[in-house]
Design a protein around this motif. Structure first.
Motif, PDB file in Angstrom:
ATOM      1  N   LEU A   1       0.807  -1.211   0.000  1.00 21.70           N
ATOM      2  CA  LEU A   1       0.000   0.000   0.000  1.00 21.70           C
ATOM      3  C   LEU A   1       0.841   1.262   0.000  1.00 21.70           C
ATOM      4  CD1 LEU A   1      -2.725  -1.063   2.559  1.00 21.70           C
ATOM      5  CD2 LEU A   1      -2.750  -1.258   0.075  1.00 21.70           C
ATOM      6  N   GLU A   2       2.142   1.158   0.221  1.00 18.79           N
ATOM      7  CA  GLU A   2       3.009   2.323   0.250  1.00 18.79           C
ATOM      8  C   GLU A   2       4.416   1.893  -0.111  1.00 18.79           C
ATOM      9  OE1 GLU A   2       4.269   2.607   4.881  1.00 18.79           O
ATOM     10  OE2 GLU A   2       2.192   3.057   4.410  1.00 18.79           O
ATOM     11  N   PRO A   3       5.294   2.841  -0.525  1.00 26.52           N
ATOM     12  CA  PRO A   3       6.652   2.454  -0.917  1.00 26.52           C
ATOM     13  C   PRO A   3       7.391   1.774   0.226  1.00 26.52           C
ATOM     14  CG  PRO A   3       6.171   4.712  -1.570  1.00 26.52           C
ATOM     15  CD  PRO A   3       5.040   4.264  -0.683  1.00 26.52           C
ATOM     16  N   LEU A   4       8.120   0.720  -0.114  1.00 21.31           N
ATOM     17  CA  LEU A   4       8.943   0.033   0.869  1.00 21.31           C
ATOM     18  C   LEU A   4      10.327   0.656   0.896  1.00 21.31           C
ATOM     19  CD1 LEU A   4       7.986  -3.619  -0.114  1.00 21.31           C
ATOM     20  CD2 LEU A   4       7.009  -2.254   1.721  1.00 21.31           C
ATOM     21  N   CYS A   5      11.074   0.395   1.949  1.00 18.11           N
ATOM     22  CA  CYS A   5      12.411   0.958   2.064  1.00 18.11           C
ATOM     23  C   CYS A   5      13.264   0.010   2.886  1.00 18.11           C
ATOM     24  CB  CYS A   5      12.357   2.337   2.723  1.00 18.11           C
ATOM     25  SG  CYS A   5      13.892   3.266   2.606  1.00 18.11           S
ATOM     26  N   PHE A   6      14.477  -0.310   2.385  1.00 19.85           N
ATOM     27  CA  PHE A   6      15.377  -1.146   3.152  1.00 19.85           C
ATOM     28  C   PHE A   6      15.861  -0.373   4.376  1.00 19.85           C
ATOM     29  CE2 PHE A   6      16.206  -3.002  -1.148  1.00 19.85           C
ATOM     30  CZ  PHE A   6      15.715  -4.256  -0.865  1.00 19.85           C
ATOM     31  N   PRO A   7      15.857  -0.963   5.568  1.00 20.76           N
ATOM     32  CA  PRO A   7      16.391  -0.288   6.752  1.00 20.76           C
ATOM     33  C   PRO A   7      17.888  -0.061   6.601  1.00 20.76           C
ATOM     34  CG  PRO A   7      15.095  -2.225   7.360  1.00 20.76           C
ATOM     35  CD  PRO A   7      15.332  -2.292   5.882  1.00 20.76           C
ATOM     36  N   GLU A   8      18.375   1.094   7.093  1.00 25.04           N
ATOM     37  CA  GLU A   8      19.806   1.364   7.045  1.00 25.04           C
ATOM     38  C   GLU A   8      20.542   0.580   8.117  1.00 25.04           C
ATOM     39  OE1 GLU A   8      20.573   5.489   7.224  1.00 25.04           O
ATOM     40  OE2 GLU A   8      19.571   5.956   5.334  1.00 25.04           O
ATOM     41  N   GLN A   9      19.850   0.282   9.208  1.00 23.65           N
ATOM     42  CA  GLN A   9      20.467  -0.501  10.266  1.00 23.65           C
ATOM     43  C   GLN A   9      19.377  -1.241  11.014  1.00 23.65           C
ATOM     44  OE1 GLN A   9      22.419   2.376  12.712  1.00 23.65           O
ATOM     45  NE2 GLN A   9      20.547   3.300  13.460  1.00 23.65           N
ATOM     46  N   PRO A  10      19.704  -2.344  11.673  1.00 30.84           N
ATOM     47  CA  PRO A  10      18.680  -3.114  12.375  1.00 30.84           C
ATOM     48  C   PRO A  10      18.123  -2.359  13.552  1.00 30.84           C
ATOM     49  CG  PRO A  10      20.872  -3.982  12.872  1.00 30.84           C
ATOM     50  CD  PRO A  10      21.044  -2.958  11.778  1.00 30.84           C
ATOM     51  N   ALA A  11      16.835  -2.515  13.751  1.00 30.93           N
ATOM     52  CA  ALA A  11      16.195  -1.875  14.890  1.00 30.93           C
ATOM     53  C   ALA A  11      16.523  -2.632  16.159  1.00 30.93           C
ATOM     54  CB  ALA A  11      14.678  -1.833  14.680  1.00 30.93           C
ATOM     55  N   SER A  12      16.830  -1.881  17.207  1.00 31.41           N
ATOM     56  CA  SER A  12      17.153  -2.524  18.479  1.00 31.41           C
ATOM     57  C   SER A  12      15.873  -2.991  19.139  1.00 31.41           C
ATOM     58  CB  SER A  12      17.875  -1.531  19.396  1.00 31.41           C
ATOM     59  OG  SER A  12      17.066  -0.409  19.615  1.00 31.41           O
ATOM     60  N   SER A  13      15.937  -4.155  19.767  1.00 33.20           N
ATOM     61  CA  SER A  13      14.757  -4.711  20.427  1.00 33.20           C
ATOM     62  C   SER A  13      14.688  -4.194  21.842  1.00 33.20           C
ATOM     63  CB  SER A  13      14.846  -6.242  20.431  1.00 33.20           C
ATOM     64  OG  SER A  13      16.016  -6.663  21.068  1.00 33.20           O
ATOM     65  N   THR A  14      13.706  -3.344  22.109  1.00 29.73           N
ATOM     66  CA  THR A  14      13.535  -2.773  23.428  1.00 29.73           C
ATOM     67  C   THR A  14      12.112  -2.983  23.878  1.00 29.73           C
ATOM     68  OG1 THR A  14      13.011  -0.644  22.427  1.00 29.73           O
ATOM     69  CG2 THR A  14      15.303  -1.001  23.103  1.00 29.73           C
ATOM     70  N   SER A  15      11.941  -3.172  25.160  1.00 27.62           N
ATOM     71  CA  SER A  15      10.598  -3.316  25.695  1.00 27.62           C
ATOM     72  C   SER A  15       9.945  -1.959  25.781  1.00 27.62           C
ATOM     73  CB  SER A  15      10.661  -3.952  27.093  1.00 27.62           C
ATOM     74  OG  SER A  15      11.448  -3.163  27.954  1.00 27.62           O
ATOM     75  N   ALA A  16       8.695  -1.869  25.388  1.00 31.21           N
ATOM     76  CA  ALA A  16       8.003  -0.591  25.331  1.00 31.21           C
ATOM     77  C   ALA A  16       7.028  -0.487  26.486  1.00 31.21           C
ATOM     78  CB  ALA A  16       7.260  -0.457  24.011  1.00 31.21           C
ATOM     79  N   PRO A  17       6.799   0.737  26.968  1.00 34.12           N
ATOM     80  CA  PRO A  17       5.861   0.917  28.066  1.00 34.12           C
ATOM     81  C   PRO A  17       4.431   0.756  27.580  1.00 34.12           C
ATOM     82  CG  PRO A  17       6.624   3.039  27.277  1.00 34.12           C
ATOM     83  CD  PRO A  17       7.385   1.991  26.523  1.00 34.12           C
ATOM     84  N   SER A  18       3.535   0.651  28.519  1.00 35.12           N
ATOM     85  CA  SER A  18       2.130   0.553  28.152  1.00 35.12           C
ATOM     86  C   SER A  18       1.647   1.883  27.608  1.00 35.12           C
ATOM     87  CB  SER A  18       1.304   0.170  29.385  1.00 35.12           C
ATOM     88  OG  SER A  18       1.476   1.143  30.405  1.00 35.12           O
ATOM     89  N   LEU A  19       0.537   1.847  26.864  1.00 31.18           N
ATOM     90  CA  LEU A  19      -0.004   3.069  26.287  1.00 31.18           C
ATOM     91  C   LEU A  19      -0.365   4.042  27.391  1.00 31.18           C
ATOM     92  CD1 LEU A  19      -2.318   1.593  23.543  1.00 31.18           C
ATOM     93  CD2 LEU A  19      -0.092   2.653  23.245  1.00 31.18           C
ATOM     94  N   GLN A  20      -0.010   5.310  27.153  1.00 28.28           N
ATOM     95  CA  GLN A  20      -0.257   6.320  28.160  1.00 28.28           C
ATOM     96  C   GLN A  20      -1.455   7.162  27.768  1.00 28.28           C
ATOM     97  OE1 GLN A  20       3.348   8.529  28.309  1.00 28.28           O
ATOM     98  NE2 GLN A  20       4.570   6.843  29.080  1.00 28.28           N
ATOM     99  N   GLY A  21      -2.276   7.460  28.719  1.00 27.52           N
ATOM    100  CA  GLY A  21      -3.401   8.327  28.465  1.00 27.52           C
ATOM    101  C   GLY A  21      -3.003   9.769  28.695  1.00 27.52           C
ATOM    102  N   PRO A  22      -3.939  10.698  28.631  1.00 25.07           N
ATOM    103  CA  PRO A  22      -3.661  12.093  28.883  1.00 25.07           C
ATOM    104  C   PRO A  22      -3.073  12.281  30.274  1.00 25.07           C
ATOM    105  CG  PRO A  22      -5.842  11.813  27.923  1.00 25.07           C
ATOM    106  CD  PRO A  22      -5.344  10.459  28.269  1.00 25.07           C
ATOM    107  N   SER A  23      -2.105  13.191  30.381  1.00 19.95           N
ATOM    108  CA  SER A  23      -1.396  13.382  31.636  1.00 19.95           C
ATOM    109  C   SER A  23      -2.313  13.978  32.693  1.00 19.95           C
ATOM    110  CB  SER A  23      -0.199  14.319  31.403  1.00 19.95           C
ATOM    111  OG  SER A  23       0.444  14.583  32.623  1.00 19.95           O
ATOM    112  N   VAL A  24      -2.238  13.450  33.917  1.00 16.77           N
ATOM    113  CA  VAL A  24      -3.001  13.986  35.046  1.00 16.77           C
ATOM    114  C   VAL A  24      -2.045  14.391  36.156  1.00 16.77           C
ATOM    115  CG1 VAL A  24      -5.093  12.702  34.555  1.00 16.77           C
ATOM    116  CG2 VAL A  24      -3.328  11.629  35.927  1.00 16.77           C
ATOM    117  N   GLU A  25      -0.773  14.632  35.817  1.00 20.71           N
ATOM    118  CA  GLU A  25       0.216  14.997  36.807  1.00 20.71           C
ATOM    119  C   GLU A  25      -0.049  16.404  37.334  1.00 20.71           C
ATOM    120  OE1 GLU A  25       4.416  13.272  36.183  1.00 20.71           O
ATOM    121  OE2 GLU A  25       3.675  13.726  34.172  1.00 20.71           O
ATOM    122  N   LEU A  26       0.434  16.636  38.530  1.00 16.53           N
ATOM    123  CA  LEU A  26       0.291  17.943  39.161  1.00 16.53           C
ATOM    124  C   LEU A  26       1.587  18.720  39.074  1.00 16.53           C
ATOM    125  CD1 LEU A  26      -1.682  17.087  42.440  1.00 16.53           C
ATOM    126  CD2 LEU A  26      -2.588  18.074  40.326  1.00 16.53           C
TER     127      LEU A  26
END
Length: 444
Positions: free
Chosen positions: A19-44
């Motif tokens: 559905l869109e142009p492909l592109c070879f990666p220039e370098q391998p993506a590092s495998s990192t654990s991602a945080p959970s989805l964050q909602g709107p900030s409610v910090e004070l």
């Protein structure tokens, strides 16, 4: 090493699913654990000197409080990546040492009577400690955003209805975004440029539910009127100047406090250094060609041709000679094979498999590596366009053959034959537009 090229996206009905142009990666993506989805900030936000606090969205109230009650001004607040943590840090430092040890002192009414003079304090990144803090917060925010983006890229549990036709989409978010761009001419950007996609779509859906135009944000009396307005005014898009959307685009996190508009409008001449105008510190990545069948890449074309011949039994030079392929025919052949492998499909017999590894085993087992279908299958105009935009292999193709001594034969000896455009002429003559022009006595 090159990352896997979407090996398991073959379509069972034999139709292309790119559905869109492909592109070879220039370098391998590092495998990192991602945080959970964050909602709107409610910090004070907590005051630096007293117990006063306000929600983050009301930061202007606290900044006004700091100015009027504590005579302190924070410079370039909008450039601070994480304002709550910034405030907590300086609250702790001001408990250890007086504010005058950190901030610049600004005297008001300096020429007037002493009793009317007041001292105001400016906290900004001129102070090295403040600059380091801002950069550290920016770096941490960028890392969090990139981890979140990778999580969304890999997420296969996405489930949502289209905002315009209520068609249901499951799997990856890109299926919905590509559908809205293709079917409804509504694009919010490439999926890989977006982060917090669910919140982004929720924001847009809320506006539509409230009968609000996505571009001008005017409210209408009913859904039909809203749809007509967005269609007639070409408002089926978002407003790029609306800062509400900035947090959904990765580019806005790349540099300290800069938006995409500021990054793109920067004048490169400001970066010039008259004392260092050479290119000695320029280390460019070598252009590497990627194998047609696997992730192997080589910095020289001789190596990649040798690899394909020795590892996979595919000899492009031999095919070019046997079939007398001209330059553009070679281009179409390479793009055709690229696409078939990407679709997990054998280019020789058009059988489709679950993944690329199955295709490669089939090619070897059935002896289809050097077997091409009828030229009418791959010698098509659609294969003028690269399957991968940065395909360096296309840059090595030639109309000429190399002799035994390694020299290239003269181009003049090779006749240049134009592509057959008879079908295009026939199509033009039979087109509706051409018939209309003829009926009005106009030439086509």
């Amino acid at each position: 090493m090159v990352a896997k090229m979407a090996a398991c996206t073959g379509s069972k009905d034999g139709q292309d699913s790119i559905l869109e142009p492909l592109c070879f990666p220039e370098q391998p993506a590092s495998s990192t654990s991602a945080p959970s989805l964050q909602g709107p900030s409610v910090e004070l936000l907590v005051c630096l000197f007293c117990p006063e606090s306000v929600p983050l969205r009301q930061k202007d109230v606290l900044l006004k409080h700091l100015l009027l009650d504590h005579k302190l001004v924070i410079g370039d607040v909008r450039l601070i990546a994480d304002l709550p943590k910034y405030m907590l840090y300086w609250r702790g430092r001001f408990l250890e040492q007086p504010v005058s040890d950190f901030c610049s002192v600004i005297k008001t009414n300096s020429t007037g009577p002493l009793e009317k003079q007041e001292d105001y304090f400016l906290l900004c990144d001129v102070l090295p400690e403040d600059r380091i803090l801002r950069e550290r917060l920016q770096q941490k925010r960028l890392e969090e955003v990139l981890e979140q983006q990778q999580l969304e890229r890999d997420d296969s549990s996405f489930h949502r209805l289209c905002m315009f036709c209520s068609e249901e989409f499951t799997g990856n978010r890109s299926s919905l975004l590509n559908h809205m761009a293709r079917e409804h001419s509504f694009s919010i950007g490439l999926p890989d440029n977006i982060v917090y996609c669910k919140q982004f779509l929720d924001t847009l859906q809320d506006k539509l539910d409230n009968l609000q135009c996505l571009y001008c944000e005017k409210t209408f009396r009913d859904k039909t009127t809203l749809k007509d307005h967005m269609r007639k005014k070409a408002h089926r898009r978002i407003n790029a100047s609306n800062r509400e959307y900035d947090r959904f685009y990765v580019i806005n996190y790349l540099e300290l406090g800069k938006t995409w508009e500021e990054v793109q409008s920067e004048d490169d001449r400001e970066l010039a250094d008259d004392e260092d105008d050479d290119w000695s510190d320029w280390w460019a990545h070598p252009v590497s060609a990627v194998c047609l069948f696997c992730d192997h890449q080589s910095e020289t074309m001789e190596q990649i041709y040798s690899h394909m011949k020795e590892t996979h039994g595919f000899d492009l030079h031999q095919l070019r000679t046997e079939l007398n392929l001209r330059f553009y025919q070679q281009v179409k052949l390479v793009n055709f094979i690229r696409r078939q492998i990407h679709q997990s499909r054998c280019y020789g017999c058009q059988e489709t498999f679950e993944c690329r590894d199955d295709v490669l085993r089939h090619l070897v087992a059935e002896g289809h590596v050097m077997t091409l279908p009828d030229a009418s299958t791959w010698n098509q105009p659609q294969y003028y366009f690269p399957t991968y935009e940065n395909d360096a292999l296309l840059c090595t193709l030639s109309d000429s053959d190399e002799g035994e001594n390694g020299e290239t034969s003269h181009v003049e000896d090779v006749p240049v034959i134009a592509e057959d455009v008879s079908e295009l002429r026939a199509l033009k003559q039979s087109s509706v537009l051409n018939q209309l022009l003829k009926s009005r006595g106009c030439s086509s």
